[in-house]
Scaffold this active site. Structure first.
Site, mmCIF file in Angstrom:
data_model
loop_
_atom_site.group_PDB
_atom_site.id
_atom_site.type_symbol
_atom_site.label_atom_id
_atom_site.label_comp_id
_atom_site.label_asym_id
_atom_site.label_seq_id
_atom_site.Cartn_x
_atom_site.Cartn_y
_atom_site.Cartn_z
ATOM 1 N N HIS A 88 41.907 -26.795 -12.825
ATOM 2 C CA HIS A 88 41.280 -25.727 -13.617
ATOM 3 C C HIS A 88 41.730 -24.384 -13.073
ATOM 4 O O HIS A 88 41.778 -24.170 -11.866
ATOM 5 C CB HIS A 88 39.756 -25.805 -13.556
ATOM 6 C CG HIS A 88 39.080 -24.688 -14.292
ATOM 7 N ND1 HIS A 88 38.857 -24.731 -15.661
ATOM 8 C CD2 HIS A 88 38.615 -23.481 -13.872
ATOM 9 C CE1 HIS A 88 38.280 -23.601 -16.024
ATOM 10 N NE2 HIS A 88 38.126 -22.826 -14.976
ATOM 11 N N ASP A 167 26.335 -26.055 -21.644
ATOM 12 C CA ASP A 167 27.295 -25.001 -21.322
ATOM 13 C C ASP A 167 27.705 -24.218 -22.563
ATOM 14 O O ASP A 167 27.895 -23.005 -22.489
ATOM 15 C CB ASP A 167 28.535 -25.593 -20.650
ATOM 16 C CG ASP A 167 29.539 -24.515 -20.269
ATOM 17 O OD1 ASP A 167 29.186 -23.670 -19.425
ATOM 18 O OD2 ASP A 167 30.653 -24.499 -20.823
ATOM 19 N N ARG A 174 25.916 -15.861 -22.395
ATOM 20 C CA ARG A 174 26.465 -15.093 -21.267
ATOM 21 C C ARG A 174 27.415 -14.012 -21.781
ATOM 22 O O ARG A 174 27.392 -12.873 -21.322
ATOM 23 C CB ARG A 174 27.220 -16.023 -20.309
ATOM 24 C CG ARG A 174 26.340 -16.813 -19.367
ATOM 25 C CD ARG A 174 27.161 -17.868 -18.641
ATOM 26 N NE ARG A 174 28.213 -17.264 -17.838
ATOM 27 C CZ ARG A 174 29.309 -17.926 -17.443
ATOM 28 N NH1 ARG A 174 29.492 -19.187 -17.794
ATOM 29 N NH2 ARG A 174 30.209 -17.317 -16.701
ATOM 30 N N SER A 189 29.169 -23.533 -14.856
ATOM 31 C CA SER A 189 29.919 -23.753 -16.097
ATOM 32 C C SER A 189 31.170 -24.588 -15.840
ATOM 33 O O SER A 189 31.436 -25.581 -16.533
ATOM 34 C CB SER A 189 30.297 -22.405 -16.726
ATOM 35 O OG SER A 189 31.088 -22.594 -17.886
ATOM 36 N N LYS A 193 31.399 -29.189 -16.262
ATOM 37 C CA LYS A 193 32.355 -29.824 -17.185
ATOM 38 C C LYS A 193 33.301 -30.756 -16.446
ATOM 39 O O LYS A 193 33.605 -31.850 -16.931
ATOM 40 C CB LYS A 193 33.144 -28.740 -17.941
ATOM 41 C CG LYS A 193 32.306 -28.019 -18.992
ATOM 42 C CD LYS A 193 33.075 -26.949 -19.725
ATOM 43 C CE LYS A 193 33.278 -25.718 -18.883
ATOM 44 N NZ LYS A 193 33.697 -24.537 -19.658
#
Length: 456
Positions: A88, A167, A174, A189, A193
């Site tokens: 990520h 989320d 947000r 967040s 995931k």
């Protein structure tokens, strides 16, 4: 929501956090369940998010929030013998790393169920890049993902409806309440995931610099440590690379042009900095999950898969598995091809000239991305359409000696001409000076290891 002796009301929960109190795991579960059931109003969710932004959360609160979000929907499960890994990135300019890294890892025998996002503001999204390819379908069911992993070894898809539904609600609010940059909210967040993906190992590319969410190394390190800590405590072996995000990654910025550059990387001829980041991130993943004995052996294996064409073969198979015609996939992955035979080319290409003799000291990725955003390459709010053909090819490299009048960038655009303001913004992105003032800085600053005893 009704209150009784055992249940705290939503307004009381908000007040507790607003007044700098610590929420218990049960109270955080109440909040998350209220989010996904609709029992708590958007205004109350926004108030809680702002209280978290202002008062922060302890490590225990952040872990509890991450766990409850992860458990708010389905979790993916895989055969025990699979080595399931993912990467990520916190986002940057020219960040196309996932496109060559995912198939390279699959070529090493890993399974990579990469769940990616779309671009917002100046950062590009992996899904947007892949949708430059005609037929590529990022929307795959859980069963389809499992089948693609079985057949190919990797896929790059969007978040399914059933995965971490909390989320989706929280992220939208947000964004609307300017609480996106809260450390515990970012951590929960991202890690919720990735935890729901059922991973064996996760490597995070946490960026810092002008074109990153965090501008300095210390702030980025704080985020990386929070992510690594939460991931490992939820059972996913997690490490983080801290990488510099000032100049763009590679020589291309934009959706279609970045796909072209990723394909060049998969053919063993990509830009040095892109190839380096792919091999470093892949090497860390392979060593973290004990596929490779050392970081160096992991890096060598990734580099070999890029060089010998095995990663390219996996990418071609992934394209077909996700909806691209076999002929188009074969053509894109052939050694010599006109990529724009298949992907849309912008109507106009404009080259800008170097204005002074000297050396390229810097290329401001943020300034470049902001102009491309205005030309249609990015979106301001979720759901907006983008122009995949808009982009930039950077024709010079950092440290290169240049002469006044030579072309340094080629802009792909569909408006008839670039405005004077856009031209000025682009020219300001290029910094020319004396060559002895150029200092090459490594892309990767440091690595936060999952076994660092100081983290826990």
């Amino acid at each position: 929501m009704s209150s009784n002796d055992n249940t705290i009301s939503f307004p009381e929960l908000i007040k507790l956090k607003r007044d700098d109190g610590q929420l218990s795991p049960a109270e955080i579960r109440t909040f998350v369940q209220g989010v996904i059931s609709g029992a708590i109003q958007d205004t109350q969710i926004g108030a809680m998010l702002m209280a978290i932004w202002q008062k922060n959360m302890t490590d225990e609160e952040t872990l509890a929030l991450t766990r409850e979000m992860m458990n708010s929907g389905d979790k993916l499960e895989w055969p025990e013998e699979w080595l399931v890994v993912d990467k990520h990135s916190t986002g940057g300019v020219g960040d196309k790393i996932s496109l060559p890294l995912t198939p390279a890892l699959a070529a090493c025998g890993c399974k990579v169920p990469m769940i990616s996002g779309r671009g917002l503001a100046h950062t590009g999204g992996t899904l947007d890049k892949l949708e430059s390819i005609p037929g590529f379908n990022v929307n795959q069911s859980v069963q389809q993902v499992k089948q693609i992993l079985q057949d190919v070894g990797c896929c790059i898809v969007g978040q399914t409806e059933s995965l971490v539904p909390a989320d989706r609600v929280l992220y939208t609010i947000r964004d609307a309440t300017s609480t996106v940059d809260s450390l515990p909210l970012i951590t929960s967040s991202i890690i919720s995931k990735k935890g729901a993906e059922g991973l064996s190992a996760l490597v995070l590319d946490v960026k810092f610099g002008r074109a990153a969410l965090y501008k300095d190394l210390d702030s980025a390190r704080n985020l990386a440590q929070s992510l690594v800590k939460a991931g490992n405590r939820l059972g996913v072996k997690t490490g983080a690379v801290l990488s510099r995000m000032d100049a763009p990654i590679g020589q291309s910025v934009g959706n279609a042009v970045e796909v072209c550059e990723a394909l060049e990387c998969l053919k063993g001829r990509g830009p040095d900095d892109l190839t380096e980041l792919v091999t470093i991130l892949g090497g860390h993943l392979l060593s973290m999950c004990r596929h490779s004995c050392t970081l160096e052996s992991g890096k060598k294996e990734i580099a070999q898969k890029l060089k010998n064409g095995e990663a390219l073969q996996k990418f071609q198979a992934m394209l077909v598995a996700q909806g691209v015609s076999a002929d188009v996939a074969r053509s894109l992955c052939s050694d010599e091809t006109d990529y724009f035979q298949h992907m849309r080319r912008a109507a106009h290409q404009t080259e800008l000239k170097v204005q002074d003799d000297g050396a390229v000291l810097d290329i401001d990725g943020l300034a470049l991305a902001e102009v491309l955003h205005k030309l249609g390459a990015g979106r301001t709010k979720s759901g907006e359409k983008i122009d995949h053909s808009v982009g930039a090819e950077i024709l010079v490299k950092l440290g290169q000696r240049v002469q006044k009048g030579e072309s340094w960038i080629r802009i792909h655009h569909n408006c008839p001409d670039l405005s004077s303001h856009q031209r000025s913004g682009l020219q300001k992105a290029l910094v020319i000076g004396s060559h002895n003032k150029y200092k090459a800085l490594p892309r990767v600053a440091e690595f936060i290891h999952p076994n660092n005893p100081n983290m826990f």
